[in-house]
Design a protein around this motif. Structure first.
Motif, short mmCIF file in Angstrom:
data_model
loop_
_atom_site.label_atom_id
_atom_site.label_comp_id
_atom_site.label_asym_id
_atom_site.label_seq_id
_atom_site.Cartn_x
_atom_site.Cartn_y
_atom_site.Cartn_z
N CYS A 221 102.25 -89.33 31.90
CA CYS A 221 102.45 -90.68 30.99
C CYS A 221 103.86 -90.50 30.44
O CYS A 221 103.97 -89.20 29.93
CB CYS A 221 101.49 -90.88 30.18
SG CYS A 221 99.85 -91.27 30.70
N ASP A 222 104.71 -91.40 30.68
CA ASP A 222 106.10 -91.21 29.72
C ASP A 222 106.04 -91.87 28.26
O ASP A 222 106.67 -92.05 27.65
CB ASP A 222 107.14 -91.71 30.44
CG ASP A 222 106.99 -93.37 30.88
OD1 ASP A 222 105.71 -93.72 30.48
OD2 ASP A 222 107.92 -94.07 31.39
N HIS A 223 104.81 -92.39 27.94
CA HIS A 223 104.53 -92.87 26.80
C HIS A 223 103.38 -92.47 26.18
O HIS A 223 102.23 -92.40 26.92
CB HIS A 223 104.73 -94.61 26.80
CG HIS A 223 106.01 -95.01 27.00
ND1 HIS A 223 106.38 -95.37 28.19
CD2 HIS A 223 107.14 -95.54 26.24
CE1 HIS A 223 107.67 -95.83 28.22
NE2 HIS A 223 108.20 -95.93 27.05
N ASP A 224 103.35 -92.59 24.79
CA ASP A 224 101.89 -92.32 23.97
C ASP A 224 101.47 -93.57 23.91
O ASP A 224 101.65 -94.46 23.27
CB ASP A 224 102.14 -91.71 22.95
CG ASP A 224 100.90 -91.39 21.80
OD1 ASP A 224 99.72 -91.81 22.68
OD2 ASP A 224 101.16 -90.80 20.77
N MET A 225 100.22 -93.76 24.90
CA MET A 225 99.58 -95.19 24.91
C MET A 225 98.35 -94.98 24.06
O MET A 225 97.40 -95.91 24.35
CB MET A 225 99.00 -95.32 26.50
CG MET A 225 100.14 -95.60 27.27
SD MET A 225 101.48 -96.63 27.04
CE MET A 225 100.60 -97.99 27.37
N GLY A 226 98.24 -94.39 23.00
CA GLY A 226 97.37 -94.31 21.93
C GLY A 226 96.21 -93.39 22.28
O GLY A 226 95.17 -93.53 22.60
N CYS A 227 96.67 -92.11 22.07
CA CYS A 227 95.91 -90.79 22.36
C CYS A 227 94.68 -90.77 21.55
O CYS A 227 94.83 -90.68 20.15
CB CYS A 227 96.92 -89.57 22.38
SG CYS A 227 95.89 -88.15 22.48
N LYS A 228 93.41 -90.23 21.91
CA LYS A 228 92.14 -90.55 21.39
C LYS A 228 91.86 -89.24 20.82
O LYS A 228 91.11 -89.00 19.88
CB LYS A 228 91.17 -91.53 22.10
CG LYS A 228 91.41 -92.93 22.14
CD LYS A 228 90.26 -93.55 22.97
CE LYS A 228 90.78 -95.24 23.10
NZ LYS A 228 89.56 -95.82 23.82
N GLU A 229 92.35 -88.50 21.62
CA GLU A 229 91.75 -87.04 21.31
C GLU A 229 92.59 -86.07 21.41
O GLU A 229 93.73 -85.91 22.13
CB GLU A 229 90.69 -86.56 22.74
CG GLU A 229 90.02 -85.25 22.43
CD GLU A 229 89.35 -84.75 23.70
OE1 GLU A 229 88.53 -83.68 23.60
OE2 GLU A 229 89.30 -85.58 24.63
N LYS A 230 92.66 -85.46 19.81
CA LYS A 230 93.80 -84.68 19.47
C LYS A 230 93.12 -83.44 18.98
O LYS A 230 91.95 -83.33 18.58
CB LYS A 230 94.67 -85.19 18.57
CG LYS A 230 95.30 -86.45 18.92
CD LYS A 230 95.95 -87.04 17.89
CE LYS A 230 96.59 -88.58 18.08
NZ LYS A 230 97.41 -89.26 16.94
N TYR A 231 93.65 -82.14 18.94
CA TYR A 231 93.30 -80.93 18.40
C TYR A 231 94.56 -80.32 17.46
O TYR A 231 95.53 -80.29 17.97
CB TYR A 231 92.85 -80.13 19.36
CG TYR A 231 91.62 -80.41 19.94
CD1 TYR A 231 90.37 -80.13 19.41
CD2 TYR A 231 91.65 -81.22 21.09
CE1 TYR A 231 89.22 -80.51 19.97
CE2 TYR A 231 90.49 -81.84 21.88
CZ TYR A 231 89.18 -81.29 21.06
OH TYR A 231 88.26 -82.06 21.89
N THR A 232 94.01 -79.52 16.57
CA THR A 232 95.08 -79.02 15.49
C THR A 232 94.79 -77.35 15.68
O THR A 232 93.76 -76.98 15.22
CB THR A 232 94.83 -79.45 13.93
OG1 THR A 232 95.13 -81.04 13.89
CG2 THR A 232 95.85 -78.78 13.25
N PRO A 233 95.84 -76.74 16.19
CA PRO A 233 95.75 -75.24 16.38
C PRO A 233 95.91 -74.72 14.98
O PRO A 233 96.92 -75.05 14.29
CB PRO A 233 96.64 -74.86 17.47
CG PRO A 233 97.33 -76.08 17.99
CD PRO A 233 97.18 -77.01 16.73
N PHE A 234 95.06 -73.88 14.57
CA PHE A 234 95.40 -72.95 13.31
C PHE A 234 95.39 -71.46 13.81
O PHE A 234 94.54 -71.24 14.59
CB PHE A 234 94.03 -73.21 12.19
CG PHE A 234 94.24 -72.15 11.07
CD1 PHE A 234 95.51 -72.37 10.12
CD2 PHE A 234 93.45 -71.00 11.12
CE1 PHE A 234 95.50 -71.61 9.16
CE2 PHE A 234 93.69 -70.30 10.00
CZ PHE A 234 94.73 -70.28 9.10
N GLY A 235 96.50 -70.71 13.25
CA GLY A 235 96.55 -69.48 13.88
C GLY A 235 96.44 -68.35 12.70
O GLY A 235 96.77 -68.55 11.67
#
Length: 409
Positions: A221-235
């Motif tokens: 995909c060349d555009h963000d079409m409304g991403c529903k699943e995201k994750y925040t990495p903590f290190g």
């Protein structure tokens, strides 16, 4: 038509440029052989004519023609030497000290586009610091050689652009000096566990190109079409053992997410490690979820100290300098490692993260599905007993905070 040039129908200006470029990619006898062939093909086998057409050295072309004709190759003196070791291979102990010094003055490339560490350390300063740390004068190279050594080791001096002045606060230098001083003290004390912590930018799950060459098919995909699943990495980087702990949270980046991840990390340590530790020295950037005035984060750190029975020391980096935090180097490696991979689901993301290495060690991973509420803060009244537990540095109250567990308070 001039005698200095071959026939125009045999050699165009474009071809001349291509041949010159090709010759530049070769060295030694290979280049001379190529030049001799071009001289025979286009310049009647005349060295002076090839030199005029291709802007080559006439003696070199002449030597190449003689080598081609006789089959006898002329080797330079450097070819006959066994080769001298690089300084860092010859002086291993001094090189280790240099890397330690450079790490203290370096930051990860903010764009994560390379694994090069940009440093504030000049060659002159590096030589001075090596002398201060006991490296003898006989072992030290010259200033220009030192600059080349730093480049070879992956530390590049970055100039400050005139149009983009470095943003500093009055305490910036004092904060860096304080972090270095406390870190040096901790290295000599085995009861202090040194941790570097930080959150990385949110990772979007889906058919995204991630700004690199993709592995597999070349469609994304060349555009963000409304991403529903995201994750925040903590290190969490354990600087004493080089172990890296990564938590991928499916909720928001909050003070509670950071504190919970620290507690889980503590529980993963062996009882021997826990018993040996008296102080957890935590290096952290000045982010909004964990800075020295974030009430919910400070509350959770007081609770963490009480739960573990260990002293907590929070050491902050100054604003705009978070990339000097050691954990950022790990983020740089992760970003380069999965660059171009399409993280289409959570398992793919975790598998890529698991396969990266830091100092030759794979990270320990955890997936968090807990939902965190944003914007939690304490009132001034609720914060008073928490503030009473904080021992702030008189000179750097927001950048150096010590917390004693209740049992020792």
């Amino acid at each position: 038509m001039s005698d200095n040039h071959p026939k125009k129908d045999l050699l165009t200006e474009s071809t001349i440029q291509d041949i010159r470029l090709a010759a530049k990619q070769m060295y030694g006898e290979k280049r001379r052989y190529f030049q001799a062939e071009m001289a025979e093909k286009y310049c009647d086998g005349l060295a002076w004519k090839a030199a005029a057409v291709f802007k080559w050295n006439q003696k070199t072309v002449d030597l190449g023609l003689n080598e081609k004709r006789t089959g006898i190759i002329c080797f330079g003196a450097q070819k006959l030497r066994s080769g001298r070791k690089k300084w860092e291979d010859e002086h291993l102990k001094a090189a280790a000290i240099l890397c330690e010094i450079a790490e203290e003055h370096s930051q990860q490339d903010p764009s994560f586009r390379s694994l090069i560490a940009y440093t504030r350390l000049t060659a002159k300063a590096a030589l001075r610091l090596l002398r201060e740390r006991g490296v003898s004068e006989d072992e030290l190279p010259g200033k220009s050689t030192m600059a080349a050594i730093l480049n070879r080791l992956g530390y590049r001096l970055r100039k400050v652009l005139k149009a983009k002045p470095q943003r500093k606060i009055p305490e910036t230098d004092a904060i860096f000096n304080n972090v270095k001083k406390k870190d040096d003290e901790a290295k000599k004390d085995s009861s202090i566990k040194r941790l570097s912590i930080d959150c990385k930018a949110t990772v979007k799950i889906g058919d995204y190109s991630r700004g690199g060459e993709t592995r597999g098919d070349n469609k994304a995909c060349d555009h963000d079409m409304g991403c529903k699943e995201k994750y925040t990495p903590f290190g969490i980087l354990d600087e004493d053992t080089n172990r890296l702990f990564l938590t991928f949270g499916s909720s928001c980046k909050t003070s509670d997410f950071i504190a919970d991840s620290l507690e889980v990390h503590w529980e993963q340590l062996t009882k021997e490690e826990q018993d040996r530790t008296d102080t957890l020295q935590i290096r952290v950037d000045n982010g909004p979820e964990s800075n020295g005035v974030r009430t919910q984060f400070l509350k959770r750190m007081v609770e963490f100290a009480d739960k573990t029975g260990k002293q907590i020391q929070l050491l902050y980096y100054p604003p705009y300098h978070s990339k000097y935090n050691p954990i950022e180097r790990c983020w740089g490696i992760l970003e380069q490692h999965w660059n171009g991979a399409k993280l289409t689901d959570v398992d793919t993301m975790l598998n890529w993260a698991q396969s990266m290495t830091w100092k030759g060690i794979n990270p320990i991973l955890k997936l968090s599905r807990k939902i965190y509420e944003k914007g939690i803060s304490l009132s001034k009244k609720a914060m008073r007993p928490i503030e009473a537990r904080l021992v702030r540095s008189p000179l750097l109250p927001k950048w150096d905070i010590r917390i004693q567990p209740e049992s020792c308070a």
